[in-house]
Scaffold this active site. Structure first.
Site, PDB file in Angstrom:
ATOM      1  CE  LYS A  35      -2.658   2.987   2.945  1.00  0.00           C
ATOM      2  NZ  LYS A  35      -3.103   3.304   4.298  1.00  0.00           N
ATOM      3  CG  ASN A  36       2.683   2.574   3.560  1.00  0.00           C
ATOM      4  OD1 ASN A  36       1.550   3.046   3.546  1.00  0.00           O
ATOM      5  ND2 ASN A  36       3.232   2.104   4.664  1.00  0.00           N
ATOM      6  CG  ASP A  91       2.592   1.453   9.264  1.00  0.00           C
ATOM      7  OD1 ASP A  91       2.132   2.330  10.021  1.00  0.00           O
ATOM      8  OD2 ASP A  91       2.771   1.639   8.053  1.00  0.00           O
ATOM      9  CG  ASP A 128      -4.789   5.289   9.777  1.00  0.00           C
ATOM     10  OD1 ASP A 128      -5.931   4.964   9.437  1.00  0.00           O
ATOM     11  OD2 ASP A 128      -3.776   4.648   9.476  1.00  0.00           O
ATOM     12  CG  MET A 130       7.994   7.591  14.554  1.00  0.00           C
ATOM     13  SD  MET A 130       8.245   6.685  13.019  1.00  0.00           S
ATOM     14  CE  MET A 130       7.730   7.892  11.804  1.00  0.00           C
ATOM     15  NE  ARG A 150      -0.493  12.454   6.342  1.00  0.00           N
ATOM     16  CZ  ARG A 150      -0.350  13.580   7.014  1.00  0.00           C
ATOM     17  NH1 ARG A 150      -1.405  14.248   7.393  1.00  0.00           N
ATOM     18  NH2 ARG A 150       0.835  14.041   7.316  1.00  0.00           N
TER      19      ARG A 150
END
Length: 436
Positions: free
Chosen positions: A22-23, A320, A121, A342, A97
């Site tokens: 996905k990223n 993640d 998110d 983070m 995002r």
């Protein structure tokens, strides 16, 4: 919003293949805006966030053709720049995002890029400063409407520059790289993110005619070119999914094979799970997880102190997967401190695990101590709501290991990051049902 009904306590068995990353997809899809030529992309995951971005590209005038499952062509030869200032775009851009990464390519090729404040998110503040400070360093003029929460950058021609990034932001680095490849002169980005997905973007851009060196390091040197051409690109498997399936296998005492994982791009992920006592076996390019019928034991540090697992920029451990590690630790022998550096809201889902019987001390918004049950006390089924993509899957894993029937609401959050997750889990024996 959708609901999952899960009957837990069953062992799973079989093989599962991770979806495309996905990223990576969110970066790669934005890069098609850099050329009027056709770009073919393979292994695109069929998930909500990626489909939203593809739809956004269509509305921008990009010609999109689906050739087969996961394979699309994109051609940005007639981009509609007027759409960027429309009310429709101000709504569409807020819903994702990853939409922030259209700004760099649009600025580089067309001299302007706009974006409404993106959503995503609910995991705490996620600043955009790195993106815009980098673009300003390349010569862009920045403007912001506080009333509309609308950002803009404009420049007749970007010029290369030296910059030291305040944070090694993955999406920020991607945005700056995509702008710099068409800038005049040389750009040096120090403290650049170097995640495999960013490396994939740089390799794709180089195939398109860009001149990027230092790929895989934290210093990228980019010599600007006049234009870029088309290419074909295949995305990596999703490392977050791979980590999720490792955790699922351990928690359900299941024998699972995770296929085609691109092992060399997983970094420290296998070793982090090994520190929790999980057997992670490399078989070619697959991962084999045996059934942990006798459980698994957390390693201490060599001086005997409690293990701490913390997130860090690549090649450190990805944030993640911290929620997955936390859930897995609830049934381990031993204790571990989870330190989420983070994002200040990402551990707030632990109250749902505590309701299920997990022994977790939330020390502060960033740290949680987990005291494992060693499977002597199974988690109890409950009703819960998914707060974000990663916490949602962590709760799903907890529910699949728990005794009884659990309900997870707001599963559209999970669908944003995981492709047909209920169908794929049923194929390996999970008792999971999707309800409207």
């Amino acid at each position: 919003m959708g609901i999952f009904k899960i009957e837990g306590g069953h062992q799973l068995k079989g093989s599962i293949q991770p979806q495309g990353a996905k990223n990576e997809a969110l970066q790669i899809l934005c890069a098609v805006l850099l050329t009027p030529e056709k770009v073919t992309i393979n292994n695109i995951p069929d998930i909500v966030d990626v489909n939203k971005l593809i739809n956004l590209l269509r509305k921008l005038g990009v010609k999109v053709e689906k050739l087969s499952k996961g394979t699309y062509t994109f051609q940005a030869d007639q981009v509609d720049l007027d759409y960027l200032e429309s009310d429709e775009f101000k709504v569409d851009g807020r819903g994702l995002r990853g939409s922030i990464m259209i700004v760099g390519p649009l600025l580089a090729r067309f001299g302007k890029g706009y974006i409404p404040k993106p959503g995503g998110d609910k995991i705490g503040r996620r600043r955009l400063d790195t993106h815009f400070e980098g673009l300003i360093n390349l010569g862009a003029k920045f403007r912001y409407s506080k009333e509309e929460q609308f950002y803009g950058v404009e420049a007749e021609r970007l010029k290369g520059s030296y910059m030291l990034l305040e944070e090694a932001s993955v999406t920020g680095t991607a945005n700056i790289v995509m702008a710099a490849v068409l800038a005049e002169g040389q750009t040096t980005i120090y403290n650049a993110a170097c995640e495999p997905y960013l490396q994939q973007l740089c390799k794709m851009l180089n195939r398109m005619g860009a001149k990027i060196s230092g790929v895989g390091s934290n210093m990228l040197i980019i010599d600007g070119v006049e234009n870029l051409g088309g290419t074909e690109h295949t995305m990596l498997p999703d490392m977050i999914e791979i980590g999720s399936w490792i955790g699922l296998a351990a928690m359900t005492k299941s024998e699972l094979t995770i296929t085609n994982v691109s092992w060399n791009d997983l970094g420290v992920i296998p070793n982090i799970f090994r520190k929790l006592g999980i057997t992670v076996e490399k078989r070619g390019d697959d991962i084999f997880i045996p059934a942990h019928t006798d459980g698994y034991e957390i390693q201490n540090f060599i001086d005997g102190s409690i293990l701490t697992i913390a997130d860090a920029p690549w090649p450190g451990f990805t944030p993640d997967l911290l929620s997955i590690v936390l859930v897995v630790a609830t049934q381990a022998r031993g204790s571990v401190l989870i330190h989420q550096k983070m994002f200040e809201s990402r551990l707030f889902f632990v109250d749902k695990l505590i309701d299920m019987g997990a022994k977790i001390i939330l020390c502060d918004p960033h740290r949680a101590t987990v005291i494992g049950h060693d499977f002597k006390s199974t988690l109890k089924a409950t009703t819960m709501t998914s707060p974000d993509i990663r916490a949602g899957v962590s709760l799903l894993i907890a529910a699949l290991s728990a005794r009884g029937t659990s309900t997870i609401m707001n599963i559209n959050q999970i669908d944003r990051g995981y492709e047909n997750i209920d169908e794929r889990l049923r194929a390996i024996g999970a008792k999971i049902e999707r309800l409207d």
